[in-house]
Write a protein that holds these residues in place. Structure first.
Motif, PDB file in Angstrom:
ATOM      1  N   ASP A   1      -3.686   6.774   7.125  1.00  0.00           N
ATOM      2  CA  ASP A   1      -3.101   8.025   6.662  1.00  0.00           C
ATOM      3  C   ASP A   1      -3.040   8.081   5.126  1.00  0.00           C
ATOM      4  N   LEU A   2      -2.892   6.922   4.504  1.00  0.00           N
ATOM      5  CA  LEU A   2      -2.797   6.875   3.052  1.00  0.00           C
ATOM      6  C   LEU A   2      -4.135   7.163   2.383  1.00  0.00           C
ATOM      7  N   LEU A   3      -5.215   7.004   3.141  1.00  0.00           N
ATOM      8  CA  LEU A   3      -6.559   7.153   2.570  1.00  0.00           C
ATOM      9  C   LEU A   3      -7.142   8.527   2.801  1.00  0.00           C
ATOM     10  N   SER A   4      -6.468   9.339   3.585  1.00  0.00           N
ATOM     11  CA  SER A   4      -7.025  10.653   3.934  1.00  0.00           C
ATOM     12  C   SER A   4      -6.711  11.694   2.866  1.00  0.00           C
TER      13      SER A   4
ATOM     14  N   ASP B   1      -8.878  -7.774   5.408  1.00  0.00           N
ATOM     15  CA  ASP B   1      -9.822  -8.894   5.370  1.00  0.00           C
ATOM     16  C   ASP B   1      -9.128 -10.234   5.558  1.00  0.00           C
ATOM     17  N   VAL B   2      -7.874 -10.346   5.128  1.00  0.00           N
ATOM     18  CA  VAL B   2      -7.173 -11.627   5.263  1.00  0.00           C
ATOM     19  C   VAL B   2      -6.243 -11.648   6.474  1.00  0.00           C
ATOM     20  N   GLY B   3      -6.286 -10.608   7.298  1.00  0.00           N
ATOM     21  CA  GLY B   3      -5.649 -10.648   8.611  1.00  0.00           C
ATOM     22  C   GLY B   3      -4.150 -10.498   8.645  1.00  0.00           C
ATOM     23  N   ILE B   4      -3.596  -9.665   7.769  1.00  0.00           N
ATOM     24  CA  ILE B   4      -2.142  -9.471   7.727  1.00  0.00           C
ATOM     25  C   ILE B   4      -1.757  -8.266   8.585  1.00  0.00           C
ATOM     26  N   PRO B   5      -0.678  -8.340   9.370  1.00  0.00           N
ATOM     27  CA  PRO B   5      -0.211  -7.168  10.129  1.00  0.00           C
ATOM     28  C   PRO B   5      -0.003  -5.968   9.208  1.00  0.00           C
ATOM     29  N   GLU B   6      -0.258  -4.781   9.739  1.00  0.00           N
ATOM     30  CA  GLU B   6      -0.259  -3.590   8.892  1.00  0.00           C
ATOM     31  C   GLU B   6       1.043  -2.803   8.922  1.00  0.00           C
ATOM     32  N   ARG B   7       1.917  -3.061   9.894  1.00  0.00           N
ATOM     33  CA  ARG B   7       3.196  -2.349  10.009  1.00  0.00           C
ATOM     34  C   ARG B   7       4.274  -3.360  10.369  1.00  0.00           C
TER      35      ARG B   7
ATOM     36  N   PRO C   1       0.816  -1.226   0.000  1.00  0.00           N
ATOM     37  CA  PRO C   1       0.000   0.000   0.000  1.00  0.00           C
ATOM     38  C   PRO C   1       0.843   1.266   0.000  1.00  0.00           C
ATOM     39  N   ARG C   2       1.952   1.254   0.741  1.00  0.00           N
ATOM     40  CA  ARG C   2       2.809   2.438   0.787  1.00  0.00           C
ATOM     41  C   ARG C   2       3.457   2.710  -0.568  1.00  0.00           C
ATOM     42  N   VAL C   3       3.906   1.658  -1.236  1.00  0.00           N
ATOM     43  CA  VAL C   3       4.551   1.840  -2.535  1.00  0.00           C
ATOM     44  C   VAL C   3       3.519   2.249  -3.585  1.00  0.00           C
ATOM     45  N   TRP C   4       2.318   1.694  -3.517  1.00  0.00           N
ATOM     46  CA  TRP C   4       1.266   2.148  -4.433  1.00  0.00           C
ATOM     47  C   TRP C   4       1.038   3.649  -4.276  1.00  0.00           C
ATOM     48  N   ALA C   5       0.914   4.115  -3.038  1.00  0.00           N
ATOM     49  CA  ALA C   5       0.694   5.543  -2.794  1.00  0.00           C
ATOM     50  C   ALA C   5       1.870   6.371  -3.314  1.00  0.00           C
ATOM     51  N   PHE C   6       3.070   5.865  -3.162  1.00  0.00           N
ATOM     52  CA  PHE C   6       4.282   6.547  -3.631  1.00  0.00           C
ATOM     53  C   PHE C   6       4.293   6.665  -5.154  1.00  0.00           C
ATOM     54  N   ASN C   7       3.893   5.594  -5.830  1.00  0.00           N
ATOM     55  CA  ASN C   7       4.000   5.543  -7.288  1.00  0.00           C
ATOM     56  C   ASN C   7       2.817   6.148  -8.026  1.00  0.00           C
TER      57      ASN C   7
ATOM     58  N   HIS D   1       7.338   4.705   6.799  1.00  0.00           N
ATOM     59  CA  HIS D   1       5.891   4.488   6.957  1.00  0.00           C
ATOM     60  C   HIS D   1       5.576   3.003   7.030  1.00  0.00           C
ATOM     61  N   CYS D   2       6.310   2.191   6.284  1.00  0.00           N
ATOM     62  CA  CYS D   2       6.130   0.727   6.398  1.00  0.00           C
ATOM     63  C   CYS D   2       6.400   0.260   7.831  1.00  0.00           C
ATOM     64  N   MET D   3       7.357   0.891   8.474  1.00  0.00           N
ATOM     65  CA  MET D   3       7.733   0.491   9.810  1.00  0.00           C
ATOM     66  C   MET D   3       6.678   0.860  10.850  1.00  0.00           C
ATOM     67  N   THR D   4       6.242   2.103  10.841  1.00  0.00           N
ATOM     68  CA  THR D   4       5.412   2.593  11.961  1.00  0.00           C
ATOM     69  C   THR D   4       4.164   3.343  11.546  1.00  0.00           C
ATOM     70  N   GLY D   5       3.968   3.571  10.249  1.00  0.00           N
ATOM     71  CA  GLY D   5       2.868   4.426   9.804  1.00  0.00           C
ATOM     72  C   GLY D   5       1.518   3.751   9.856  1.00  0.00           C
ATOM     73  N   ASP D   6       0.474   4.563   9.898  1.00  0.00           N
ATOM     74  CA  ASP D   6      -0.919   4.103   9.936  1.00  0.00           C
ATOM     75  C   ASP D   6      -1.448   4.066   8.502  1.00  0.00           C
ATOM     76  N   LEU D   7      -1.992   2.925   8.088  1.00  0.00           N
ATOM     77  CA  LEU D   7      -2.506   2.814   6.724  1.00  0.00           C
ATOM     78  C   LEU D   7      -3.629   3.801   6.456  1.00  0.00           C
TER      79      LEU D   7
END
Length: 430
Positions: free
Chosen positions: A427-430, A347-353, A300-306, A419-425
């Motif tokens: 934030d990418l949607l705001s 939805d598939v339960g993966i850690p976010e950071r 998600p972070r790289v998508w937002a970057f690109n 952001h991958c380390m500690t950021g809130d996902l």
């Protein structure tokens, strides 16, 4: 020639080879006859052992039933290490084997590809073959790759990834080798073998597929023959991953992900990757974390970057992921693709950071028990400034980075890693 060198002066792009493949329920039972057709007599089977399943034993016994001699190396680790490859090479040579079978996911297949390249060069260390087409002998031993996960697509690609443990433990190195001569002789993808894949691994491998599909679709290589497969693999992943994760016996879900991972790998095989993979390689170099898990957190972070350099391509992916983009601008549709990816991850339960990842999240890796001390302190990811700096530096040296659609420098990539380390996902949607 490196990818970044190739892009500047030449308009010529290369379509890399695929192996023959058998795909569909029950096809793994054909391994004995297929091995005989390829001239196998004494085979080294490379696998992680697939703890808790009977898959390896079943395939080995089937091969023996067809008159093949089999030697088993079952110590391949997640994020395969150079010593895994070289131990297998030694076993192959000691037993005068003539062929390989890999059983498992990308780790088993990648380690086996590396072993074949080493065997073809009289046992030279696999770390000598980092880069593009570094092998010199096209005649390496035949190889059947049997997949038990829907993830890497290594069974059909020209790439393999190895951790070089001879480097400084404070600055470990995980490298990608691209080599036309490492392509397998036969790929076997049987969704029935995926039934035993645990929930978390199924989810994480599924995001490896989404990374493999999305990165060539936006790659600066812009390789036209890869774009259709890439977009369709995005569609298949969005459609089938939830069912494959939460109802592992769902054949339609497992088969859908089988096709998604296979054609996504065919897309990146010539279409390139980007810094989703570069970040994943870097984090697993330092922490030995699961590749698919790393991809899921980075994606998600790289998508937002690109997105700012290719909104139209992300808008296409939104539609492929089931978003009704009618009436949306390209920018709005691209942002909807990002929201759909985050929804899928949750939805598939993966850690976010990365700082949410604990050793329990990748407990099947043998951290700190190999012949090096690389991972003895890697029980958690700390994500501090020094951690972000060293991972960013590793990203910039990764072979996948030149294909990223947006230019990558230390200054531009470091915030993405942080952001991958500690950021809130959110934030990418705001």
């Amino acid at each position: 020639m490196q990818v970044d060198e190739l892009l500047k002066p030449f308009p010529i792009k290369e379509f890399h080879p695929f192996p023959r493949a058998l795909l569909g329920p029950g096809c793994h039972e054909l391994i004995g006859p297929e091995a005989l057709k390829l001239g196998f007599k004494k085979t080294l089977v490379m696998t992680s052992g697939l703890r808790g399943s009977n898959v390896v034993n079943k395939i080995v016994e089937s091969m023996k039933y067809h008159g093949l001699d089999v030697v088993v190396y079952d110590k391949v680790e997640s994020n395969p290490k150079d010593y895994n490859v070289m131990d297998a090479v030694g076993l192959y040579q000691q037993n005068s084997c003539d062929s390989f079978v890999s059983i498992g996911g990308g780790s088993s297949h990648d380690a086996c590809k590396g072993a074949r390249v080493s065997v073809a060069h009289d046992g030279r260390n696999i770390n000598e073959f980092e880069g593009f087409n570094k092998s010199e002998n096209p005649k390496n031993p035949p190889h059947i790759a049997v997949s038990t996960t829907a993830g890497t697509g290594s069974e059909t690609s020209w790439a393999y990834v190895i951790t070089d443990t001879t480097t400084d433990p404070d600055n470990p190195h995980k490298f990608v080798a691209f080599d036309d001569y490492c392509v397998t002789s036969l790929a076997i993808d049987d969704p029935v073998l995926y039934y035993d894949c645990p929930i978390d691994y199924t989810a994480q491998c599924g995001f490896d597929v989404l990374a493999h599909a999305s990165e060539p679709y936006v790659s600066r290589l812009n390789f036209e023959p890869s774009l259709g497969n890439a977009l369709h693999a995005v569609k298949l992943t969005a459609k089938h991953l939830r069912a494959a994760v939460w109802n592992g016996q769902d054949l339609a879900g497992r088969e859908g992900m089988m096709y998604a991972q296979y054609i996504a790998a065919q897309a990146f095989n010539s279409g390139g990757l980007g810094i989703v993979h570069s970040i994943s390689h870097a984090v697993s170099a330092f922490y030995d974390t699961h590749h698919g898990l790393n991809n899921a957190i980075a994606l998600p972070r790289v998508w937002a970057f690109n997105m700012p350099v290719c909104y139209d391509r992300f808008a296409d992916m939104a539609e492929a992921m089931g978003v009704d983009t009618h009436g949306m601008t390209k920018v709005a549709a691209a942002e909807a693709a990002l929201a759909a990816a985050i929804r899928l991850l949750r939805d598939v339960g993966i850690p976010e950071r990365f700082v949410d990842v604990t050793k329990d999240s990748y407990s099947k890796n043998r951290l700190g028990t190999g012949p090096t001390k690389f991972y003895e302190n890697a029980s958690v990811i700390n994500g501090d400034d020094a951690d972000v700096d060293r991972i960013t530096s590793h990203v910039l040296g990764d072979a996948c980075t030149p294909g990223n659609p947006k230019e990558c420098t230390f200054e531009t990539v470091r915030p993405v890693v942080a952001h991958c380390m500690t950021g809130d996902l959110d934030d990418l949607l705001s």
